[in-house]
Write a protein that holds these residues in place. Structure first.
Motif, PDB file in Angstrom:
ATOM      1  N   VAL A   1       0.834  -1.184   0.000  1.00  0.00           N
ATOM      2  CA  VAL A   1       0.000   0.000   0.000  1.00  0.00           C
ATOM      3  C   VAL A   1       0.879   1.248   0.000  1.00  0.00           C
ATOM      4  N   ARG A   2       1.857   1.277   0.876  1.00  0.00           N
ATOM      5  CA  ARG A   2       2.717   2.453   0.982  1.00  0.00           C
ATOM      6  C   ARG A   2       3.438   2.740  -0.329  1.00  0.00           C
ATOM      7  N   GLU A   3       3.791   1.693  -1.056  1.00  0.00           N
ATOM      8  CA  GLU A   3       4.532   1.841  -2.311  1.00  0.00           C
ATOM      9  C   GLU A   3       3.612   2.041  -3.515  1.00  0.00           C
ATOM     10  N   GLY A   4       2.299   2.137  -3.274  1.00  0.00           N
ATOM     11  CA  GLY A   4       1.362   2.371  -4.358  1.00  0.00           C
ATOM     12  C   GLY A   4       0.886   1.112  -5.059  1.00  0.00           C
ATOM     13  N   LEU A   5       1.142  -0.036  -4.465  1.00  0.00           N
ATOM     14  CA  LEU A   5       0.701  -1.301  -5.058  1.00  0.00           C
ATOM     15  C   LEU A   5      -0.633  -1.726  -4.463  1.00  0.00           C
ATOM     16  N   ALA A   6      -1.480  -2.238  -5.299  1.00  0.00           N
ATOM     17  CA  ALA A   6      -2.765  -2.774  -4.858  1.00  0.00           C
ATOM     18  C   ALA A   6      -2.706  -4.298  -4.955  1.00  0.00           C
ATOM     19  N   PRO A   7      -3.562  -5.001  -4.218  1.00  0.00           N
ATOM     20  CA  PRO A   7      -3.560  -6.458  -4.307  1.00  0.00           C
ATOM     21  C   PRO A   7      -3.700  -6.968  -5.741  1.00  0.00           C
ATOM     22  N   SER A   8      -4.419  -6.245  -6.570  1.00  0.00           N
ATOM     23  CA  SER A   8      -4.606  -6.686  -7.955  1.00  0.00           C
ATOM     24  C   SER A   8      -3.322  -6.588  -8.780  1.00  0.00           C
ATOM     25  N   ASP A   9      -2.309  -5.877  -8.276  1.00  0.00           N
ATOM     26  CA  ASP A   9      -1.036  -5.762  -8.979  1.00  0.00           C
ATOM     27  C   ASP A   9      -0.189  -7.028  -8.854  1.00  0.00           C
ATOM     28  N   PHE A  10      -0.491  -7.860  -7.879  1.00  0.00           N
ATOM     29  CA  PHE A  10       0.275  -9.085  -7.656  1.00  0.00           C
ATOM     30  C   PHE A  10      -0.222 -10.179  -8.595  1.00  0.00           C
ATOM     31  N   LYS A  11       0.609 -10.565  -9.524  1.00  0.00           N
ATOM     32  CA  LYS A  11       0.274 -11.619 -10.479  1.00  0.00           C
ATOM     33  C   LYS A  11       1.342 -12.709 -10.384  1.00  0.00           C
ATOM     34  N   PRO A  12       1.077 -13.747  -9.602  1.00  0.00           N
ATOM     35  CA  PRO A  12       2.073 -14.809  -9.466  1.00  0.00           C
ATOM     36  C   PRO A  12       2.212 -15.593 -10.774  1.00  0.00           C
ATOM     37  N   PRO A  13       3.379 -16.166 -10.999  1.00  0.00           N
ATOM     38  CA  PRO A  13       3.558 -16.973 -12.207  1.00  0.00           C
ATOM     39  C   PRO A  13       2.695 -18.240 -12.127  1.00  0.00           C
ATOM     40  N   PRO A  14       2.221 -18.729 -13.254  1.00  0.00           N
ATOM     41  CA  PRO A  14       1.356 -19.916 -13.257  1.00  0.00           C
ATOM     42  C   PRO A  14       1.973 -21.112 -12.538  1.00  0.00           C
ATOM     43  N   ARG A  15       3.281 -21.257 -12.653  1.00  0.00           N
ATOM     44  CA  ARG A  15       3.941 -22.404 -12.030  1.00  0.00           C
ATOM     45  C   ARG A  15       3.788 -22.399 -10.504  1.00  0.00           C
ATOM     46  N   MET A  16       3.655 -21.210  -9.927  1.00  0.00           N
ATOM     47  CA  MET A  16       3.541 -21.088  -8.475  1.00  0.00           C
ATOM     48  C   MET A  16       2.307 -21.791  -7.934  1.00  0.00           C
ATOM     49  N   PHE A  17       1.252 -21.860  -8.708  1.00  0.00           N
ATOM     50  CA  PHE A  17       0.031 -22.474  -8.197  1.00  0.00           C
ATOM     51  C   PHE A  17      -0.474 -23.634  -9.043  1.00  0.00           C
ATOM     52  N   GLY A  18       0.415 -24.238  -9.837  1.00  0.00           N
ATOM     53  CA  GLY A  18       0.090 -25.481 -10.511  1.00  0.00           C
ATOM     54  C   GLY A  18      -0.651 -25.345 -11.825  1.00  0.00           C
ATOM     55  N   ALA A  19      -0.642 -24.186 -12.421  1.00  0.00           N
ATOM     56  CA  ALA A  19      -1.300 -24.011 -13.708  1.00  0.00           C
ATOM     57  C   ALA A  19      -0.243 -23.798 -14.794  1.00  0.00           C
ATOM     58  N   GLY A  20      -0.659 -23.886 -16.023  1.00  0.00           N
ATOM     59  CA  GLY A  20       0.284 -23.662 -17.120  1.00  0.00           C
ATOM     60  C   GLY A  20       1.427 -24.642 -17.077  1.00  0.00           C
ATOM     61  N   ASP A  21       2.643 -24.149 -17.095  1.00  0.00           N
ATOM     62  CA  ASP A  21       3.806 -25.036 -17.101  1.00  0.00           C
ATOM     63  C   ASP A  21       4.108 -25.610 -15.719  1.00  0.00           C
ATOM     64  N   GLY A  22       3.322 -25.259 -14.720  1.00  0.00           N
ATOM     65  CA  GLY A  22       3.583 -25.719 -13.363  1.00  0.00           C
ATOM     66  C   GLY A  22       2.826 -26.966 -12.952  1.00  0.00           C
ATOM     67  N   LYS A  23       1.933 -27.451 -13.796  1.00  0.00           N
ATOM     68  CA  LYS A  23       1.158 -28.635 -13.437  1.00  0.00           C
ATOM     69  C   LYS A  23       2.059 -29.860 -13.464  1.00  0.00           C
ATOM     70  N   LEU A  24       2.135 -30.525 -12.349  1.00  0.00           N
ATOM     71  CA  LEU A  24       3.019 -31.680 -12.238  1.00  0.00           C
ATOM     72  C   LEU A  24       2.347 -32.930 -12.801  1.00  0.00           C
TER      73      LEU A  24
ATOM     74  N   ILE B   1      -5.490 -19.792  -6.358  1.00  0.00           N
ATOM     75  CA  ILE B   1      -4.751 -18.668  -5.774  1.00  0.00           C
ATOM     76  C   ILE B   1      -5.634 -17.453  -5.541  1.00  0.00           C
ATOM     77  N   ASP B   2      -6.588 -17.185  -6.434  1.00  0.00           N
ATOM     78  CA  ASP B   2      -7.472 -16.028  -6.238  1.00  0.00           C
ATOM     79  C   ASP B   2      -8.313 -16.184  -4.976  1.00  0.00           C
ATOM     80  N   LYS B   3      -8.828 -17.380  -4.758  1.00  0.00           N
ATOM     81  CA  LYS B   3      -9.634 -17.654  -3.562  1.00  0.00           C
ATOM     82  C   LYS B   3      -8.772 -17.566  -2.303  1.00  0.00           C
ATOM     83  N   LEU B   4      -7.578 -18.126  -2.366  1.00  0.00           N
ATOM     84  CA  LEU B   4      -6.676 -18.061  -1.207  1.00  0.00           C
ATOM     85  C   LEU B   4      -6.303 -16.620  -0.877  1.00  0.00           C
ATOM     86  N   ALA B   5      -6.008 -15.822  -1.903  1.00  0.00           N
ATOM     87  CA  ALA B   5      -5.648 -14.427  -1.679  1.00  0.00           C
ATOM     88  C   ALA B   5      -6.821 -13.651  -1.093  1.00  0.00           C
TER      89      ALA B   5
END
Length: 76
Positions: A1-24, A36-40
């Protein structure tokens, strides 16, 4: 918040939550996709942060005795 970032600015890479190239393909996390959206959303709700701005709710700051200290950084 102090740096001007909003929660919507955070876009984790797909691999972080098992989508795209991250699905094992094998192992205990095979085919697991983390909502990830629900968890956030749930995390921000538990922390008493505004979902859009990321600012702490004024009522929570008051409960913590920090309302005066955080003036200008609170939601509502």
């Amino acid at each position: 918040v102090r740096e001007g970032l909003a929660p919507s600015d955070f876009k984790p890479p797909p691999r972080m939550f098992g989508a795209g190239d991250g699905k094992l393909a094998s192992g205990p996390l095979r085919d697991i996709v983390v909502p990830i959206d629900k968890l956030a959303h749930d995390y921000r709700a538990a922390m008493a942060w505004n979902q859009d701005t990321g600012k702490l709710r004024r009522s929570r700051a008051r409960e913590l005795g920090m309302e005066e200290l955080l003036e200008g950084w609170l939601d509502g």
